[in-house]
Design an enzyme around this catalytic site. Structure first.
Site, PDB file in Angstrom:
ATOM      1  N   ARG A  25       0.843  -1.207   0.000  1.00  0.00           N
ATOM      2  CA  ARG A  25       0.000   0.000   0.000  1.00  0.00           C
ATOM      3  C   ARG A  25       0.886   1.268   0.000  1.00  0.00           C
ATOM      4  NH1 ARG A  25      -0.359   4.658   2.740  1.00  0.00           N
ATOM      5  NH2 ARG A  25       0.117   3.509   4.634  1.00  0.00           N
ATOM      6  N   ASP A  26       1.611   1.484   1.089  1.00  0.00           N
ATOM      7  CA  ASP A  26       2.401   2.713   1.220  1.00  0.00           C
ATOM      8  C   ASP A  26       3.512   2.743   0.174  1.00  0.00           C
ATOM      9  OD1 ASP A  26       3.318   5.085   2.226  1.00  0.00           O
ATOM     10  OD2 ASP A  26       3.834   4.325   4.202  1.00  0.00           O
ATOM     11  N   HIS A 218       5.870   4.244  12.812  1.00  0.00           N
ATOM     12  CA  HIS A 218       5.947   4.202  11.342  1.00  0.00           C
ATOM     13  C   HIS A 218       7.044   5.195  10.928  1.00  0.00           C
ATOM     14  CE1 HIS A 218       3.736   3.905   7.335  1.00  0.00           C
ATOM     15  NE2 HIS A 218       4.541   4.925   7.128  1.00  0.00           N
ATOM     16  N   HIS A 220      10.239   6.667   8.562  1.00  0.00           N
ATOM     17  CA  HIS A 220      10.818   6.769   7.215  1.00  0.00           C
ATOM     18  C   HIS A 220      12.313   7.002   7.376  1.00  0.00           C
ATOM     19  CE1 HIS A 220       7.178   7.351   4.438  1.00  0.00           C
ATOM     20  NE2 HIS A 220       6.712   6.933   5.606  1.00  0.00           N
ATOM     21  N   CYS A 251       5.218   9.086   0.267  1.00  0.00           N
ATOM     22  CA  CYS A 251       3.826   9.509   0.324  1.00  0.00           C
ATOM     23  C   CYS A 251       3.594  10.466  -0.829  1.00  0.00           C
ATOM     24  CB  CYS A 251       3.504  10.198   1.647  1.00  0.00           C
ATOM     25  SG  CYS A 251       1.798  10.763   1.714  1.00  0.00           S
ATOM     26  N   ASN A 260      10.034   4.243   3.252  1.00  0.00           N
ATOM     27  CA  ASN A 260       9.725   3.735   4.587  1.00  0.00           C
ATOM     28  C   ASN A 260      10.895   2.894   5.073  1.00  0.00           C
ATOM     29  OD1 ASN A 260       6.656   4.230   4.974  1.00  0.00           O
ATOM     30  ND2 ASN A 260       6.813   3.437   2.894  1.00  0.00           N
TER      31      ASN A 260
END
Ligand code: HMG
Ligand code: MG
Length: 311
Positions: A25-26, A218, A220, A251, A260
């Site tokens: 997804r990300d 989360h 990065h 993003c 990430n």
């Protein structure tokens, strides 16, 4: 070298960590080229075969905003055979929830922002308006027995507003939990956090009554700090860590957000510390090397590169 780190535990760390895998997804939401649905489905199946048990699958957002994930309706049914694997999906509003529930999703994630600028750019809403948008989504999802994750972006710095005050983050974090979110994921969306800042935020969240077992992190890796920040969070008692296979992603609405934290880099560290994840690093690395071939460029993960290197 057998492709595994030496196992040397360190004191004060959890015995087990749950990895929340976000690559599909990300990671893929940020790719310039559209990845075919069949490749996404194979990627997710391979991640599951490597031992990942929470794999964020896709987003039910407006397809014009994130065209890379416009095939959610086609992809999600392809994953129906993955028994025992949680497949959360991103849902910004009731329209997205309807789409996700129609396909049988049982785990959803809303995604808020600690800053006004990112809320406006990512959701076309103020922070207050986005919380109001999430309210019926969380309520309906919970009524139907779904698990709800609340992402909170820009917890440390914002590319337009600069450093983000800790009290501002705590306020929105509490608001997400008050809506009924089961867990909170603290996003360092542009990767500017350092370990002291992570501990300051976790400390203030604790003082505000947020239980550490409902917090995920989360990170990065923009400035190479993602693993240091993770280690600080683990020392504080956090046991849910988001990561992206091969370090895919960023993003689309925050241009300075680079990859990430790579799942392989995380697993290398956790394996070395003797912390259980259930993930097979060799199988995971092979999956990311395969995905890098599909995307036509090398993985940014140092572990993937090191383990894929042939003498
Ligand atoms: P909007 O333009 O304000 O939408 O966008 P609206 O509510 O005004 O609706 C406009 C039209 O869109 C309507 O259609 C709706 O039905 C339709 P019309 O009546 O005009 O024909 N619509 C939808 N269609 C399909 N699915 C939907 C949907 N919603 C409305 N869900 C909106 C508001 C929230 C929809 C938009 O801003 C959006 O989709 N944003 C998503 C952005 C996004 O996905 N960003 C990336 C994820 S966040 C992230 O990556 C950070 C994270 O990884 C953590 C970190 O690293 O920090 C989580
Ligand atoms: Mg991210």
């Amino acid at each position: 070298m057998n492709g595994l780190p030496m196992n040397v535990p360190a004191p004060g760390l959890p015995a087990r960590v749950r990895i929340h895998e976000v690559g599909a997804r990300d990671g893929l939401q940020n790719e310039k080229t559209a990845v075919p649905t069949a490749v996404k489905a194979e990627f997710i199946h391979r991640l599951a075969a490597a031992g990942l048990t929470t794999i964020e699958a896709t987003s039910f957002v407006h397809p014009k905003w994130v065209p890379q994930l416009a095939d959610a309706e086609q992809l999600f049914p392809e994953l129906g055979d993955l028994a025992g694997v949680h497949l959360p999906v991103l849902v910004p509003n009731e329209r997205g929830l309807d789409r996700a529930l129609a396909l049988g999703a049982t785990r959803i994630a809303v995604f808020g922002s600690a800053t006004e600028t990112f809320a406006s750019r990512n959701l076309n809403r103020t922070v207050a308006e986005s919380l109001a948008m999430f309210e019926p989504v969380v309520a309906r999802a919970k009524e139907g027995g779904a698990h709800v994750r609340g992402y909170l972006s820009m917890c440390f710095g914002d590319p337009w507003e600069g450093p983000v005050p800790v009290h501002q983050v705590v306020r929105v974090a509490k608001a997400l939990l008050d809506l009924g979110c089961d867990e909170l994921s603290l996003g360092d969306t542009i990767g500017v956090a350092t370990p002291g800042h992570v501990l300051a935020l976790l400390g203030e969240l604790g003082e505000a009554g947020v239980p550490t077992d409902r917090i995920g992190v989360h990170f990065h890796d923009t400035y190479g700090q993602a693993l240091s920040n993770t280690l600080a969070a683990l020392g504080h008692g956090v046991t849910t860590v988001d990561a992206s296979a091969g370090g895919l992603g960023g993003c689309p609405y925050a241009k300075s957000a680079t990859g990430n934290l790579a799942t392989e880099d995380l697993v290398w560290m956790l394996d070395g510390l003797g912390i259980e994840t259930g993930v097979d690093l060799t199988a995971l690395t092979a999956t990311s090397a395969w995905m890098a071939e599909q995307l036509g460029r090398p993985s940014p993960s140092r572990t993937v590169r090191a383990l894929s290197h042939k003498e």
